[in-house]
Design a protein around this motif. Sequence first.
Motif, PDB file in Angstrom:
ATOM      1  N   ARG A 497     109.978  17.307  -3.902  1.00 15.88           N
ATOM      2  CA  ARG A 497     109.837  15.856  -3.775  1.00 15.88           C
ATOM      3  C   ARG A 497     109.943  15.410  -2.313  1.00 15.88           C
ATOM      4  NH1 ARG A 497     109.545  12.828  -8.259  1.00 15.88           N
ATOM      5  NH2 ARG A 497     110.101  13.786 -10.259  1.00 15.88           N
ATOM      6  N   ALA A 498     110.793  16.070  -1.536  1.00 15.90           N
ATOM      7  CA  ALA A 498     110.910  15.729  -0.115  1.00 15.90           C
ATOM      8  C   ALA A 498     109.577  15.962   0.591  1.00 15.90           C
ATOM      9  CB  ALA A 498     112.010  16.553   0.541  1.00 15.90           C
ATOM     10  N   LEU A 499     108.964  17.142   0.326  1.00 19.51           N
ATOM     11  CA  LEU A 499     107.671  17.464   0.947  1.00 19.51           C
ATOM     12  C   LEU A 499     106.592  16.491   0.501  1.00 19.51           C
ATOM     13  CD1 LEU A 499     105.854  19.325   2.619  1.00 19.51           C
ATOM     14  CD2 LEU A 499     105.602  20.788   0.603  1.00 19.51           C
ATOM     15  N   ARG A 500     106.617  16.133  -0.769  1.00 21.89           N
ATOM     16  CA  ARG A 500     105.618  15.195  -1.303  1.00 21.89           C
ATOM     17  C   ARG A 500     105.682  13.839  -0.574  1.00 21.89           C
ATOM     18  NH1 ARG A 500     105.416  13.401  -7.641  1.00 21.89           N
ATOM     19  NH2 ARG A 500     103.702  11.919  -7.485  1.00 21.89           N
ATOM     20  N   LEU A 501     106.898  13.376  -0.314  1.00 20.94           N
ATOM     21  CA  LEU A 501     107.046  12.090   0.381  1.00 20.94           C
ATOM     22  C   LEU A 501     106.650  12.191   1.851  1.00 20.94           C
ATOM     23  CD1 LEU A 501     110.338  10.556  -1.094  1.00 20.94           C
ATOM     24  CD2 LEU A 501     107.992   9.836  -1.514  1.00 20.94           C
ATOM     25  N   VAL A 502     106.938  13.337   2.479  1.00 25.30           N
ATOM     26  CA  VAL A 502     106.503  13.546   3.871  1.00 25.30           C
ATOM     27  C   VAL A 502     104.981  13.461   3.945  1.00 25.30           C
ATOM     28  CG1 VAL A 502     106.301  15.259   5.729  1.00 25.30           C
ATOM     29  CG2 VAL A 502     108.508  14.858   4.640  1.00 25.30           C
ATOM     30  N   GLU A 503     104.305  14.118   3.013  1.00 26.30           N
ATOM     31  CA  GLU A 503     102.829  14.099   2.985  1.00 26.30           C
ATOM     32  C   GLU A 503     102.307  12.699   2.692  1.00 26.30           C
ATOM     33  OE1 GLU A 503     102.073  18.707   1.434  1.00 26.30           O
ATOM     34  OE2 GLU A 503     102.219  17.060  -0.027  1.00 26.30           O
ATOM     35  N   GLU A 504     102.989  12.007   1.780  1.00 28.25           N
ATOM     36  CA  GLU A 504     102.585  10.640   1.424  1.00 28.25           C
ATOM     37  C   GLU A 504     102.699   9.710   2.628  1.00 28.25           C
ATOM     38  OE1 GLU A 504     104.326   7.460  -1.687  1.00 28.25           O
ATOM     39  OE2 GLU A 504     103.979   9.444  -2.574  1.00 28.25           O
ATOM     40  N   MET A 505     103.768   9.887   3.401  1.00 33.73           N
ATOM     41  CA  MET A 505     103.950   9.087   4.615  1.00 33.73           C
ATOM     42  C   MET A 505     102.806   9.306   5.590  1.00 33.73           C
ATOM     43  SD  MET A 505     107.924   9.126   5.871  1.00 33.73           S
ATOM     44  CE  MET A 505     107.711   7.860   7.118  1.00 33.73           C
ATOM     45  N   MET A 506     102.488  10.576   5.834  1.00 34.80           N
ATOM     46  CA  MET A 506     101.440  10.906   6.803  1.00 34.80           C
ATOM     47  C   MET A 506     100.081  10.373   6.350  1.00 34.80           C
ATOM     48  SD  MET A 506     102.544  14.680   8.213  1.00 34.80           S
ATOM     49  CE  MET A 506     102.495  15.489   6.614  1.00 34.80           C
ATOM     50  N   GLU A 507      99.806  10.452   5.041  1.00 31.55           N
ATOM     51  CA  GLU A 507      98.547   9.927   4.500  1.00 31.55           C
ATOM     52  C   GLU A 507      98.451   8.415   4.692  1.00 31.55           C
ATOM     53  OE1 GLU A 507      98.507  11.163   0.447  1.00 31.55           O
ATOM     54  OE2 GLU A 507      98.209  13.286   0.942  1.00 31.55           O
ATOM     55  N   SER A 508      99.617   7.735   4.701  1.00 29.21           N
ATOM     56  CA  SER A 508      99.658   6.269   4.877  1.00 29.21           C
ATOM     57  C   SER A 508      99.688   5.866   6.345  1.00 29.21           C
ATOM     58  CB  SER A 508     100.892   5.697   4.172  1.00 29.21           C
ATOM     59  OG  SER A 508     100.863   5.997   2.801  1.00 29.21           O
ATOM     60  N   GLY A 509      99.626   6.852   7.245  1.00 31.18           N
ATOM     61  CA  GLY A 509      99.625   6.548   8.679  1.00 31.18           C
ATOM     62  C   GLY A 509     101.003   6.349   9.267  1.00 31.18           C
ATOM     63  N   MET A 510     102.045   6.693   8.495  1.00 27.39           N
ATOM     64  CA  MET A 510     103.421   6.581   8.996  1.00 27.39           C
ATOM     65  C   MET A 510     103.895   7.934   9.510  1.00 27.39           C
ATOM     66  SD  MET A 510     105.321   4.069   6.248  1.00 27.39           S
ATOM     67  CE  MET A 510     104.396   4.443   4.775  1.00 27.39           C
ATOM     68  N   VAL A 511     104.832   7.898  10.452  1.00 22.89           N
ATOM     69  CA  VAL A 511     105.378   9.132  11.022  1.00 22.89           C
ATOM     70  C   VAL A 511     106.827   9.280  10.586  1.00 22.89           C
ATOM     71  CG1 VAL A 511     105.890  10.411  13.145  1.00 22.89           C
ATOM     72  CG2 VAL A 511     103.858   8.946  13.024  1.00 22.89           C
ATOM     73  N   PRO A 512     107.150  10.349   9.837  1.00 21.84           N
ATOM     74  CA  PRO A 512     108.560  10.580   9.493  1.00 21.84           C
ATOM     75  C   PRO A 512     109.390  10.757  10.765  1.00 21.84           C
ATOM     76  CG  PRO A 512     107.090  12.006   8.207  1.00 21.84           C
ATOM     77  CD  PRO A 512     106.254  11.369   9.268  1.00 21.84           C
ATOM     78  N   ASN A 513     110.676  10.408  10.710  1.00 23.70           N
ATOM     79  CA  ASN A 513     111.509  10.598  11.899  1.00 23.70           C
ATOM     80  C   ASN A 513     111.962  12.055  12.014  1.00 23.70           C
ATOM     81  OD1 ASN A 513     113.654  10.880  10.086  1.00 23.70           O
ATOM     82  ND2 ASN A 513     114.358   8.768  10.364  1.00 23.70           N
ATOM     83  N   VAL A 514     112.627  12.375  13.125  1.00 27.64           N
ATOM     84  CA  VAL A 514     113.045  13.755  13.397  1.00 27.64           C
ATOM     85  C   VAL A 514     113.918  14.295  12.272  1.00 27.64           C
ATOM     86  CG1 VAL A 514     114.381  15.231  14.964  1.00 27.64           C
ATOM     87  CG2 VAL A 514     112.868  13.484  15.899  1.00 27.64           C
ATOM     88  N   ALA A 515     114.843  13.452  11.770  1.00 26.01           N
ATOM     89  CA  ALA A 515     115.755  13.883  10.709  1.00 26.01           C
ATOM     90  C   ALA A 515     114.994  14.249   9.439  1.00 26.01           C
ATOM     91  CB  ALA A 515     116.773  12.794  10.420  1.00 26.01           C
ATOM     92  N   VAL A 536     104.802  21.708   7.949  1.00 30.37           N
ATOM     93  CA  VAL A 536     105.556  20.501   8.323  1.00 30.37           C
ATOM     94  C   VAL A 536     105.919  20.557   9.813  1.00 30.37           C
ATOM     95  CG1 VAL A 536     107.684  19.192   7.947  1.00 30.37           C
ATOM     96  CG2 VAL A 536     106.439  20.136   5.991  1.00 30.37           C
ATOM     97  N   LEU A 537     106.273  21.770  10.295  1.00 33.32           N
ATOM     98  CA  LEU A 537     106.601  21.921  11.718  1.00 33.32           C
ATOM     99  C   LEU A 537     105.401  21.573  12.600  1.00 33.32           C
ATOM    100  CD1 LEU A 537     108.873  22.901  13.691  1.00 33.32           C
ATOM    101  CD2 LEU A 537     107.706  25.118  13.688  1.00 33.32           C
ATOM    102  N   ARG A 538     104.208  22.043  12.194  1.00 30.30           N
ATOM    103  CA  ARG A 538     102.989  21.728  12.963  1.00 30.30           C
ATOM    104  C   ARG A 538     102.737  20.223  12.973  1.00 30.30           C
ATOM    105  NH1 ARG A 538     100.969  26.409  10.429  1.00 30.30           N
ATOM    106  NH2 ARG A 538      99.941  25.150   8.811  1.00 30.30           N
ATOM    107  N   GLU A 539     102.902  19.576  11.818  1.00 23.41           N
ATOM    108  CA  GLU A 539     102.709  18.123  11.741  1.00 23.41           C
ATOM    109  C   GLU A 539     103.716  17.396  12.629  1.00 23.41           C
ATOM    110  OE1 GLU A 539     100.395  16.413  10.482  1.00 23.41           O
ATOM    111  OE2 GLU A 539      99.355  17.916   9.272  1.00 23.41           O
ATOM    112  N   MET A 540     104.936  17.922  12.669  1.00 22.17           N
ATOM    113  CA  MET A 540     105.983  17.323  13.497  1.00 22.17           C
ATOM    114  C   MET A 540     105.582  17.367  14.970  1.00 22.17           C
ATOM    115  SD  MET A 540     109.989  18.463  13.689  1.00 22.17           S
ATOM    116  CE  MET A 540     111.192  17.537  14.661  1.00 22.17           C
ATOM    117  N   ILE A 541     105.087  18.525  15.415  1.00 22.46           N
ATOM    118  CA  ILE A 541     104.665  18.693  16.817  1.00 22.46           C
ATOM    119  C   ILE A 541     103.455  17.810  17.108  1.00 22.46           C
ATOM    120  CG2 ILE A 541     103.727  20.344  18.489  1.00 22.46           C
ATOM    121  CD1 ILE A 541     105.447  22.494  16.973  1.00 22.46           C
TER     122      ILE A 541
END
Length: 568
Positions: A497-515, A536-541
Amino acid sequence: MSHSREILILIQKMVKLPPEKAFLFFNCSTNQGVSHTYQSISFILNHLLTSGMLSEAQSLLVRMISGQFFLCKFSPSSLMDQLTETCYFSEATCSLLYEALVNAYLHSKLHNQALCSFKQMIDKGIVPRPKTFNNILSSLISSNCFGEAWRIFNEAKGKPMLDEYSFGILIKGCCEAGDMIKAFQLFAQLEDLAWSPNVVIYTTLINGCFKNGDFQLVKKLYCRMEKLHLVPNPHTYTVLINGFFKQGLKNEGFQMYETMKRNQVVLNSYTCNCVINEHCNDGNMDEAFKVFEEMRERGVACGVVTYNILICGLCRVKRFHEALKLLDQVHSVGLSPNVITYNTLIKGFCEAEKMDVAMRLFHKLKSKGPSPSLVTYNTLISGHARAGNLEKTLHLVREMEERNIAPSIVTYTTILDGFVRLNEIEKAFGILSFMEKSGLASDVCTYSVLIHGLCISGRMEEASRLFRSMGDKNLKSNSVIYNIMIHGYCQEGNSYRALRLVEEMMESGMVPNVASYSLTIRVLCKDGKWEEAEMVLREMINSGLQPSVSLSNLISQAKSGVLNAHSS
């Protein structure tokens, strides 16, 4: 005696009087209940206009428009015909009457009627004087009718109704509309007509360029003023100083203030307040008080606004004793602190967790000062909520209602946050229910507080339901709520579920924070999902965030199976 006979006698009496006395006699007759006709009003208007008493004629028309003289209805298109059907008006006075009528409509805030009379005037070949034309232009621009103002301005080109002030008014309208291209086109046309742009026009353009973020053009205009020996006035300097500060160009703003003093331009309170406020924002209170002393030495009025800025600055740097002394000084110089003065101090003491002092100021405000505002109550409620004193917050809400101050969404969200901090989730939802029954709709901040409370309590299923229900109320989740949810799922160890929300954020044009990135990577690694962790690490960079070395090492360990071996 018939009414028409009475009016005729009235006019005959006014004919024999000079215009001032005739106007006084007309007003006296009105006060005595005489019902005037178009004939009597036409006579006195003509008498006033031919005598150069234009303001008196305009005030009479204002009274007429407001319905003081006639029971019959009239329209802007028919009024002039009704007034001029008598034999009193010559061609010259008819022109003056039109102008007086246009200005009377403008004075009465009847902009459409003014424009109708203005068009009627033009159609009859009567050319208004520049002052009347400029009044129409100003009215259109203040009514957000920029297109109409631009049209009649272009139609007036080459006619004597246009002057340099007309250009200044329209240039200001262009700047306010954000159309700097048209503003500079007008500026060029003004120069082509050999009319020199004045300081006001330069100041207007400089202000427009600041709003447009074009600092280079600001500097060019300022240098051009110097070359033309146009001396900037206090307003010009204020626009420059305030503009530089708002754009974060502090050094340029302070240098301009020094230039203003060096050129011996008279300082005003607004300019000084801008400079003091900037020093306060930087926490440089010594410099702020130097400007304050300069104001007093130069005889610049220090109003309550100046004291409020200084008090706010002192509270920001935790110099509370001096802030209270400054409050006493406000009284000693003969000024009355306003609600903003008290709100500033109360906020400072609440943030410093000195609730006893904040409450003393609150009681002082109620007993001696102006009435507390919604901001006052919200500030105190927030302070008590942070201190965990929810009984006081609810007492303040009751007091607000007794004073007919309706609690806002901010008020309730603050109380909700207080209950959440104490892990009183059920009570928080009780407040939410009461708030919605009061007619206040929940907003994103309300949901953020409640979702955070559920997440830190480990109630992720409820948090998820609340999170997904936001769409039903046409509320869009922001990055703050997504990050809260991701953190909650990571704490629960739910990598899917954590990964799903990270992907959902990126699809919506939002950037998850470092934490969010870091926690998601860690929980994925713990579950042996190193491929997803690498993604996820690549997306973070790629999003511009720098991962820690330990995070990269963690993925390497997961990849080699070391982490799994340790966990078994």
